[in-house]
Write a protein that holds these residues in place. Sequence first.
Motif, mmCIF file in Angstrom:
data_model
loop_
_atom_site.group_PDB
_atom_site.id
_atom_site.type_symbol
_atom_site.label_atom_id
_atom_site.label_comp_id
_atom_site.label_asym_id
_atom_site.label_seq_id
_atom_site.Cartn_x
_atom_site.Cartn_y
_atom_site.Cartn_z
ATOM 1 N N ALA A 1 -4.274 7.490 0.226
ATOM 2 C CA ALA A 1 -3.175 7.732 -0.711
ATOM 3 C C ALA A 1 -2.428 6.439 -1.023
ATOM 4 O O ALA A 1 -2.021 6.203 -2.172
ATOM 5 N N LEU A 2 -2.270 5.572 -0.012
ATOM 6 C CA LEU A 2 -1.574 4.306 -0.244
ATOM 7 C C LEU A 2 -2.398 3.398 -1.156
ATOM 8 O O LEU A 2 -1.860 2.785 -2.087
ATOM 9 N N ARG A 3 -3.700 3.323 -0.935
ATOM 10 C CA ARG A 3 -4.534 2.509 -1.823
ATOM 11 C C ARG A 3 -4.502 3.040 -3.253
ATOM 12 O O ARG A 3 -4.480 2.264 -4.218
ATOM 13 N N GLN A 4 -4.500 4.357 -3.392
ATOM 14 C CA GLN A 4 -4.421 4.934 -4.732
ATOM 15 C C GLN A 4 -3.077 4.614 -5.390
ATOM 16 O O GLN A 4 -3.012 4.335 -6.597
ATOM 17 N N ALA A 5 -2.002 4.655 -4.612
ATOM 18 C CA ALA A 5 -0.681 4.304 -5.150
ATOM 19 C C ALA A 5 -0.641 2.847 -5.582
ATOM 20 O O ALA A 5 -0.055 2.501 -6.617
ATOM 21 N N ILE A 6 -1.281 1.976 -4.805
ATOM 22 C CA ILE A 6 -1.364 0.557 -5.168
ATOM 23 C C ILE A 6 -2.184 0.404 -6.448
ATOM 24 O O ILE A 6 -1.818 -0.345 -7.355
ATOM 25 N N ARG A 7 -3.282 1.134 -6.544
ATOM 26 C CA ARG A 7 -4.145 1.050 -7.717
ATOM 27 C C ARG A 7 -3.415 1.516 -8.979
ATOM 28 O O ARG A 7 -3.603 0.951 -10.059
ATOM 29 N N ARG A 8 -2.558 2.530 -8.835
ATOM 30 C CA ARG A 8 -1.778 3.039 -9.974
ATOM 31 C C ARG A 8 -0.564 2.171 -10.271
ATOM 32 O O ARG A 8 0.139 2.400 -11.236
ATOM 33 N N ARG A 9 -0.265 1.206 -9.409
ATOM 34 C CA ARG A 9 0.908 0.332 -9.510
ATOM 35 C C ARG A 9 2.200 1.063 -9.182
ATOM 36 O O ARG A 9 3.292 0.597 -9.528
ATOM 37 N N SER A 10 2.117 2.201 -8.502
ATOM 38 C CA SER A 10 3.336 2.876 -8.074
ATOM 39 C C SER A 10 3.837 2.333 -6.738
ATOM 40 O O SER A 10 4.972 2.601 -6.338
ATOM 41 N N HIS A 11 2.977 1.574 -6.044
ATOM 42 C CA HIS A 11 3.442 0.789 -4.893
ATOM 43 C C HIS A 11 3.040 -0.658 -5.133
ATOM 44 O O HIS A 11 1.847 -0.964 -5.220
ATOM 45 N N THR A 12 4.023 -1.540 -5.223
ATOM 46 C CA THR A 12 3.749 -2.959 -5.472
ATOM 47 C C THR A 12 4.376 -3.857 -4.411
ATOM 48 O O THR A 12 4.334 -5.076 -4.532
ATOM 49 N N GLY A 13 4.971 -3.234 -3.385
ATOM 50 C CA GLY A 13 5.703 -4.010 -2.390
ATOM 51 C C GLY A 13 4.862 -4.373 -1.184
ATOM 52 O O GLY A 13 3.629 -4.260 -1.180
ATOM 53 N N VAL A 14 5.545 -4.806 -0.126
ATOM 54 C CA VAL A 14 4.873 -5.204 1.102
ATOM 55 C C VAL A 14 4.311 -3.969 1.796
ATOM 56 O O VAL A 14 4.734 -2.833 1.538
ATOM 57 N N THR A 15 3.360 -4.186 2.691
ATOM 58 C CA THR A 15 2.700 -3.080 3.386
ATOM 59 C C THR A 15 3.060 -3.013 4.861
ATOM 60 O O THR A 15 2.575 -2.126 5.571
ATOM 61 N N SER A 16 3.916 -3.904 5.351
ATOM 62 C CA SER A 16 4.379 -3.831 6.732
ATOM 63 C C SER A 16 5.100 -2.509 6.951
ATOM 64 O O SER A 16 5.904 -2.070 6.130
ATOM 65 N N GLY A 17 4.781 -1.853 8.061
ATOM 66 C CA GLY A 17 5.417 -0.587 8.388
ATOM 67 C C GLY A 17 4.759 0.625 7.775
ATOM 68 O O GLY A 17 5.134 1.758 8.086
#
Length: 266
Positions: free
Chosen positions: A14-30
């Motif tokens: 789900a996180l990779r998909q969010a990154i692919r959609r550009r809905s997550h563009t921030g850091v991945t720590s935590g």
Amino acid sequence: MTSALLPLLEQTYALRQAIRRRSHTGVTSGLAQGAMQGNVVILPADWANEFLLYCQKNPVACPLIGVSEVGDFTMPELGHDIDMRHDVPEYYVYRDGEKVESRSDIEALWQDDMVVFVLGCSFSFELALTQAGLTQRNIEEDVNVSMFETNIATVPAGRFFGNTVVTMRPYVAKDAIRAIQITTRFPKAHGAPLHFGTPADIGIDDLNKPDYGDAVTIKDGEVPVFWACGVTPQVAIRNAKPPICITHAPGKMLVTDLLDTDLSVM
């Protein structure tokens, strides 16, 4: 696949998909704690052997967890439906050793001769630290981890050379000792710290001015603890000057489906 793994694998996908959609563009720590995260270096094939040798000579700073076939932007050994052109929150593009731009995806830049390297990341031992009660200050303060270029030289390989980059996390002395014990079990996530205590001993002048990432609070009685960092290759890339190289932006990693325990020494 055990049922216990499903929630984490659902998170990573789900996180990779969010990154692919550009809905997550921030850091991945935590994020997706318990999953292995990776630093990314993408080079033309005629530079790949030298960089592979550089990683082999510097396994603490550059612990390899995956290498693609030439021209293949999928990494099936690292996770389901990974697309290295889209699944990193931010990419840096280097030309002749100079960072020229950052991009949200690199599909337009992809070449059929490119090779992807994925290196282990210290974010992958965050869960083990947290479970031991050793929370990380950057997570507490919701910022990127502090990263510094040091005076610790790496072992050169071909055209690649440069000093080591480190991450810094502050702990009181007894917790620093426990953190050393815990992270030693994770050699593919940089393992034990390279240094703790006086920053000047490794060429760091000011902990409030990291070279990458964000400054964090250091409380009375705490000492800075420094781990090798997968941003180290970006220094070597500046020195080697390949015609094109693409990396992750510091702190914005590839989140894999590998478990952190898959790459630990128990």
